[in-house]
Scaffold this active site. Structure first.
Site, PDB file in Angstrom:
ATOM      1  N   LYS A  47     -75.312  47.381 -37.025  1.00 52.24           N
ATOM      2  CA  LYS A  47     -76.019  46.213 -36.107  1.00 52.24           C
ATOM      3  C   LYS A  47     -76.834  46.955 -35.105  1.00 52.24           C
ATOM      4  CE  LYS A  47     -73.831  41.849 -36.999  1.00 52.24           C
ATOM      5  NZ  LYS A  47     -72.383  42.286 -37.859  1.00 52.24           N
ATOM      6  N   GLU A  90     -77.839  34.402 -29.987  1.00 53.55           N
ATOM      7  CA  GLU A  90     -76.519  33.719 -30.168  1.00 53.55           C
ATOM      8  C   GLU A  90     -75.504  34.941 -30.960  1.00 53.55           C
ATOM      9  OE1 GLU A  90     -79.113  33.547 -32.572  1.00 53.55           O
ATOM     10  OE2 GLU A  90     -78.362  34.651 -34.267  1.00 53.55           O
ATOM     11  N   SER A  99     -70.294  49.501 -43.461  1.00 49.63           N
ATOM     12  CA  SER A  99     -71.245  48.817 -42.655  1.00 49.63           C
ATOM     13  C   SER A  99     -70.486  49.237 -41.453  1.00 49.63           C
ATOM     14  CB  SER A  99     -71.468  47.444 -42.965  1.00 49.63           C
ATOM     15  OG  SER A  99     -70.338  46.693 -43.259  1.00 49.63           O
TER      16      SER A  99
HETATM   17  C1  LIG Z   1     -72.180  41.835 -39.181  1.00 55.77           C
HETATM   18  C2  LIG Z   1     -71.703  42.416 -40.033  1.00 55.77           C
HETATM   19  C3  LIG Z   1     -71.873  42.367 -41.475  1.00 55.77           C
HETATM   20  C4  LIG Z   1     -72.747  41.478 -41.985  1.00 55.77           C
HETATM   21  O1  LIG Z   1     -74.160  41.473 -41.821  1.00 55.77           O
HETATM   22  P1  LIG Z   1     -75.249  42.029 -42.818  1.00 55.77           P
HETATM   23  O2  LIG Z   1     -76.364  41.499 -42.022  1.00 55.77           O
HETATM   24  O3  LIG Z   1     -75.253  41.372 -44.017  1.00 55.77           O
HETATM   25  O4  LIG Z   1     -75.200  43.202 -42.777  1.00 55.77           O
HETATM   26  C5  LIG Z   1     -71.412  43.605 -42.222  1.00 55.77           C
HETATM   27  N1  LIG Z   1     -70.763  44.474 -41.823  1.00 55.77           N
HETATM   28  C6  LIG Z   1     -70.236  44.605 -40.420  1.00 55.77           C
HETATM   29  C7  LIG Z   1     -69.352  45.611 -39.868  1.00 55.77           C
HETATM   30  C8  LIG Z   1     -70.916  43.633 -39.555  1.00 55.77           C
HETATM   31  O5  LIG Z   1     -70.327  43.617 -38.363  1.00 55.77           O
END
Ligand SMILES: *Cc1c(COP(=O)(O)O)cnc(C)c1O
Length: 405
Positions: free
Chosen positions: A101, A123, A388
């Site tokens: 993010k 938000e 992610s």
């Molecule tokens: C917020 C988040 C997501 C989901 O958000 P996307 O916009 O779909 O990438 C996925 N993995 C993690 C670790 C997150 O914090």
């Protein structure tokens, strides 16, 4: 490369259109006041973000503050335990703050600085986006207002503490169910009042134009790095690329690097407890076209046509729609969207932790589970998974609900 009559050589330049459409999806369905603010951001983005000064500054931040490039790791033990397919992960868990993010938050906050804004507004639900934006605001010396439902404030105490330590102002939203939806409304209201001095920062490739485009562009560093690293490591492209899809930002960033390649691409949605409406949040797999939160996409609706209640063990994937570009790539069949259950997710969470020494975020565990499933179906080849984020935030919950496996 041509795919269903779309030329992917020039795709990223051609989509979205100047008014923010990916085919029929996207757009900006907002009040005239908000439309004015969105147009201001679009104009600024198109001029400032193409300047070599902006690009140079963002590159320096990526390298010296975020710790990019993040590596790719080969999952040797996990791969061997399944068969002949080689599994790899792109380590966004090693990005500063522990997830992807920050890639778009640093871009959005740098844009705010160039536009002369004093404040960023957003938000947050589980608090991940709030923490990333509070980090970016602290770095640039911007004020930061994070709108959060009182129910979520109680549930997410560690993230609320992090935001406050970073100097953000956490604004409690008490009306309605006091969760994410009300927080979105309150943040939009605040932005409509304050847009001369502030910029709204969306947490994924969702919302009105230009956000789906901007967030994709800021996240595309993930896919661009990953492609180059993977070819450097193995001498070839992966056979498949996999990422989890909530709003769709980590996946869109990853996919952007591979859309023009002969690579199978998979977006993984949360199947939660099962296929019944209300038990999952697999909007692309089970949803239909509709407008919410200012954009046209594919969404899960209740009997009145309103956004349906959704569920997933991963609060970051718990959203009744996905970004318009995913809806477009879905209809083109360039990306295949499938879903993974809570149960398969928890299994993958423990497998990656035990066999590789990497504790994944529960969102990312969906992608790992799907990569493992693909590896069982394919006889040979390689799968590159976008990891992610890291799982520290999920450990207490998983131990309490599922025990140690
Ligand atoms: C917020 C988040 C997501 C989901 O958000 P996307 O916009 O779909 O990438 C996925 N993995 C993690 C670790 C997150 O914090």
């Amino acid at each position: 490369m041509k795919f269903n009559d779309i030329d992917f050589d020039t795709y990223l330049k051609k989509y979205p259109s100047t008014d923010g459409y990916f085919g029929k999806y996207g757009g900006a369905y907002v009040s005239p006041e908000l439309k004015k603010a969105m147009d201001e951001i679009t104009d600024a983005y198109f001029t400032i973000c193409k300047s070599s000064k902006f690009i140079g500054e963002l590159r320096k931040i990526r390298r010296e503050f975020q710790g990019r490039p993040t590596p790719i790791s080969y999952l040797e033990r996990l791969s061997k335990s399944i068969g002949n397919v080689q599994l790899y992960v792109k380590r966004e868990d090693l990005n500063h703050t522990g997830a992807h993010k920050l890639n778009h938050c640093m871009g959005e906050a740098l844009l705010a600085k160039y536009m002369g804004k004093k404040k960023v507004i957003a938000e947050t639900g589980a608090g991940q986006h709030g923490v990333a934006l509070a980090t970016a605001a602290a770095y640039f010396g911007l004020e930061c207002d994070i709108y959060m439902g009182s129910v979520d404030i109680k549930k997410q105490a560690p993230n609320v503490a992090r935001m406050k330590i970073l100097g953000a102002n956490v604004v409690e939203v008490t009306h309605g169910l006091a969760t994410l939806k009300e927080a979105v409304d309150a943040a939009f209201d605040a932005y409509t009042r304050e847009y001369k001095d502030a910029i709204y920062c969306i947490g994924s490739v969702v919302g009105p134009h230009p956000f789906p485009m901007m967030v994709r562009d800021f996240q595309s560093v993930v896919g661009i790095e990953a492609r180059e690293q993977f070819v450097g490591m193995t001498g070839e492209l992966p056979d498949a690329v996999v990422a989890c899809v909530g709003g769709g930002s980590n996946s869109m960033g990853m996919f952007a690097g591979f859309l023009n390649d002969p690579v199978d691409i998979y977006g993984v949605e949360p199947l939660g407890r099962g296929e019944k409406l209300g038990d999952h949040a697999a909007s692309l797999k089970y949803g239909t076209e509709g407008i919410m939160h200012g954009f046209n996409s594919i969404m899960l609706k209740d009997e009145n046509g309103d956004p349906a209640p959704v569920y997933s063990v991963a609060s970051g994937l718990d959203y009744p729609s996905s970004g318009p570009e995913h809806a477009f790539l879905h209809d083109l069949s360039r990306v295949k969207y499938d879903a993974i259950s809570d149960e398969e997710t928890i299994d993958a969470f423990f497998k990656l932790s035990r066999m590789e020494g990497i504790i994944p975020a529960i969102e990312s565990s969906h992608a790992v589970a799907y990569g493992m499933k693909l590896a069982r179906e394919m006889n040979h080849g390689s799968v590159l998974i976008c990891l992610s984020g890291r799982g520290d935030k999920d450990m207490d919950y998983i131990i309490e609900k599922y025990g140690i496996r």
